[in-house]
Design a protein around this motif. Structure first.
Motif, PDB file in Angstrom:
ATOM      1  N   HIS A   1      34.566  53.935  52.195  1.00 30.20           N
ATOM      2  CA  HIS A   1      33.721  52.787  52.539  1.00 30.20           C
ATOM      3  C   HIS A   1      33.162  52.115  51.285  1.00 30.20           C
ATOM      4  CE1 HIS A   1      34.197  54.086  56.626  1.00 30.20           C
ATOM      5  NE2 HIS A   1      33.657  55.257  56.345  1.00 30.20           N
ATOM      6  N   VAL A   2      32.786  52.930  50.308  1.00 29.13           N
ATOM      7  CA  VAL A   2      32.270  52.373  49.050  1.00 29.13           C
ATOM      8  C   VAL A   2      33.385  51.619  48.329  1.00 29.13           C
ATOM      9  CG1 VAL A   2      31.312  52.940  46.780  1.00 29.13           C
ATOM     10  CG2 VAL A   2      30.448  54.096  48.828  1.00 29.13           C
ATOM     11  N   ALA A   3      34.580  52.214  48.253  1.00 30.46           N
ATOM     12  CA  ALA A   3      35.707  51.550  47.588  1.00 30.46           C
ATOM     13  C   ALA A   3      36.019  50.217  48.260  1.00 30.46           C
ATOM     14  CB  ALA A   3      36.938  52.459  47.610  1.00 30.46           C
ATOM     15  N   LYS A   4      36.006  50.203  49.580  1.00 28.56           N
ATOM     16  CA  LYS A   4      36.262  48.949  50.308  1.00 28.56           C
ATOM     17  C   LYS A   4      35.154  47.939  50.042  1.00 28.56           C
ATOM     18  CE  LYS A   4      38.085  46.630  54.033  1.00 28.56           C
ATOM     19  NZ  LYS A   4      37.972  45.284  53.503  1.00 28.56           N
ATOM     20  N   ALA A   5      33.896  48.397  50.032  1.00 27.03           N
ATOM     21  CA  ALA A   5      32.771  47.484  49.765  1.00 27.03           C
ATOM     22  C   ALA A   5      32.871  46.899  48.365  1.00 27.03           C
ATOM     23  CB  ALA A   5      31.441  48.213  49.949  1.00 27.03           C
ATOM     24  N   VAL A   6      33.243  47.711  47.385  1.00 26.87           N
ATOM     25  CA  VAL A   6      33.404  47.211  46.016  1.00 26.87           C
ATOM     26  C   VAL A   6      34.570  46.227  45.959  1.00 26.87           C
ATOM     27  CG1 VAL A   6      33.991  47.854  43.646  1.00 26.87           C
ATOM     28  CG2 VAL A   6      32.309  49.194  44.918  1.00 26.87           C
ATOM     29  N   ALA A   7      35.660  46.541  46.623  1.00 33.25           N
ATOM     30  CA  ALA A   7      36.817  45.646  46.642  1.00 33.25           C
ATOM     31  C   ALA A   7      36.471  44.311  47.284  1.00 33.25           C
ATOM     32  CB  ALA A   7      37.974  46.301  47.387  1.00 33.25           C
ATOM     33  N   ASP A   8      35.594  44.328  48.275  1.00 34.57           N
ATOM     34  CA  ASP A   8      35.234  43.110  49.000  1.00 34.57           C
ATOM     35  C   ASP A   8      34.171  42.267  48.296  1.00 34.57           C
ATOM     36  OD1 ASP A   8      37.066  43.683  50.967  1.00 34.57           O
ATOM     37  OD2 ASP A   8      35.588  44.524  52.358  1.00 34.57           O
ATOM     38  N   LEU A   9      33.578  42.790  47.219  1.00 33.96           N
ATOM     39  CA  LEU A   9      32.563  42.016  46.499  1.00 33.96           C
ATOM     40  C   LEU A   9      33.184  40.759  45.898  1.00 33.96           C
ATOM     41  CD1 LEU A   9      30.718  44.820  44.482  1.00 33.96           C
ATOM     42  CD2 LEU A   9      29.769  43.492  46.380  1.00 33.96           C
ATOM     43  N   PRO A  10      32.423  39.678  45.831  1.00 30.94           N
ATOM     44  CA  PRO A  10      32.916  38.517  45.081  1.00 30.94           C
ATOM     45  C   PRO A  10      33.203  38.945  43.636  1.00 30.94           C
ATOM     46  CG  PRO A  10      30.936  37.961  46.336  1.00 30.94           C
ATOM     47  CD  PRO A  10      31.114  39.452  46.425  1.00 30.94           C
ATOM     48  N   SER A  11      34.199  38.362  43.015  1.00 21.44           N
ATOM     49  CA  SER A  11      34.649  38.825  41.699  1.00 21.44           C
ATOM     50  C   SER A  11      33.526  38.822  40.660  1.00 21.44           C
ATOM     51  CB  SER A  11      35.839  38.007  41.204  1.00 21.44           C
ATOM     52  OG  SER A  11      35.472  36.652  41.042  1.00 21.44           O
ATOM     53  N   GLY A  12      32.632  37.843  40.691  1.00 21.44           N
ATOM     54  CA  GLY A  12      31.526  37.813  39.728  1.00 21.44           C
ATOM     55  C   GLY A  12      30.605  39.007  39.879  1.00 21.44           C
ATOM     56  N   GLU A  13      30.315  39.393  41.101  1.00 23.22           N
ATOM     57  CA  GLU A  13      29.466  40.553  41.344  1.00 23.22           C
ATOM     58  C   GLU A  13      30.202  41.838  40.967  1.00 23.22           C
ATOM     59  OE1 GLU A  13      27.835  40.501  45.327  1.00 23.22           O
ATOM     60  OE2 GLU A  13      27.106  38.450  45.073  1.00 23.22           O
ATOM     61  N   ARG A  14      31.482  41.914  41.300  1.00 25.04           N
ATOM     62  CA  ARG A  14      32.267  43.101  40.984  1.00 25.04           C
ATOM     63  C   ARG A  14      32.359  43.282  39.463  1.00 25.04           C
ATOM     64  NH1 ARG A  14      36.134  41.846  43.870  1.00 25.04           N
ATOM     65  NH2 ARG A  14      37.344  40.800  42.273  1.00 25.04           N
ATOM     66  N   ASP A  15      32.583  42.192  38.720  1.00 20.15           N
ATOM     67  CA  ASP A  15      32.668  42.286  37.265  1.00 20.15           C
ATOM     68  C   ASP A  15      31.365  42.789  36.666  1.00 20.15           C
ATOM     69  OD1 ASP A  15      35.287  41.411  37.268  1.00 20.15           O
ATOM     70  OD2 ASP A  15      34.774  39.333  36.775  1.00 20.15           O
ATOM     71  N   VAL A  16      30.235  42.271  37.127  1.00 18.22           N
ATOM     72  CA  VAL A  16      28.934  42.709  36.623  1.00 18.22           C
ATOM     73  C   VAL A  16      28.720  44.190  36.931  1.00 18.22           C
ATOM     74  CG1 VAL A  16      26.436  42.431  36.960  1.00 18.22           C
ATOM     75  CG2 VAL A  16      27.870  40.421  36.635  1.00 18.22           C
ATOM     76  N   LEU A  17      29.050  44.600  38.139  1.00 18.09           N
ATOM     77  CA  LEU A  17      28.896  46.003  38.533  1.00 18.09           C
ATOM     78  C   LEU A  17      29.743  46.919  37.649  1.00 18.09           C
ATOM     79  CD1 LEU A  17      27.970  48.285  40.467  1.00 18.09           C
ATOM     80  CD2 LEU A  17      29.968  47.714  41.879  1.00 18.09           C
TER      81      LEU A  17
END
Length: 188
Positions: free
Chosen positions: A124-140
């Motif tokens: 579920h965490v992997a899917k949530a990270v994958a679904d983040l907008p790219s800008g948020e995912r990059d910052v994370l």
């Protein structure tokens, strides 16, 4: 005598291109690790070569007031990964599916709390990270995996520090609100 700053090495490489090899020597391992965390190892090798090709070609535009090249390199790397987002998305989803298959059904003899372990939550965490907008995912990724400061993330992505803070806040809220039993966001 101490090692020269990255800015000094890059400046020297403008007259002697071989000097840029020092930047590669200093950061290739760290940047490769970053790519491996974001894409598969074959793609990581390809992206690493592309990163240093681009950095070499753009070394004349490096801001000489910055002593360290790491945030600059992460910025280039993040843009390269963004170009490969579709394969990253597929990889994270494949990882989530694999983790979901490896987690067996609930054992009636185990307490309920024991079922909520990392193996059960990871898909579920992997899917949530994958679904983040790219800008948020990059910052994370730059904060959590690469341990960059807010200022370094801002430099890397060429965004204000306030934007870094707000994106991380949104990511934290999304992940905190994730219902790990269904993989869906919980709503008030």
């Amino acid at each position: 005598m101490g090692a020269r700053s990255d800015a000094a090495v890059i400046a020297a490489s403008l007259d002697d291109p071989a000097e840029f090899g020092r930047i590669f020597d200093r950061y290739a391992t760290v940047m490769y690790r970053y790519f491996v965390r974001r894409v598969d190892t074959d793609m990581a090798q390809e992206l690493l070569g592309e990163l240093f090709r681009i950095a070499f070609e753009r070394r004349g535009s490096f801001d000489q007031t910055r002593t360290e090249a790491r945030p600059w390199l992460y910025g280039i790397a993040s843009r390269l990964v963004a170009k490969h987002w579709r394969s990253e998305y597929r990889r994270l989803n494949a990882t989530a599916r694999l983790a979901a298959r490896s987690v067996g059904g609930p054992d009636a003899t185990e307490p309920v709390d024991a079922r909520l372990d990392v193996d059960a939550v990871w898909p579920h965490v992997a899917k949530a990270v994958a679904d983040l907008p790219s800008g948020e995912r990059d910052v994370l990724v730059l904060r959590a995996w690469e341990d960059l400061s807010y200022d370094e993330i801002a430099q890397s992505l060429d965004i204000p520090v306030g934007t870094v803070r707000s994106r991380l806040n949104r990511v934290r809220r999304r992940l905190r609100d994730l219902d790990t039993t269904t993989g869906r966001q919980q709503h008030d």
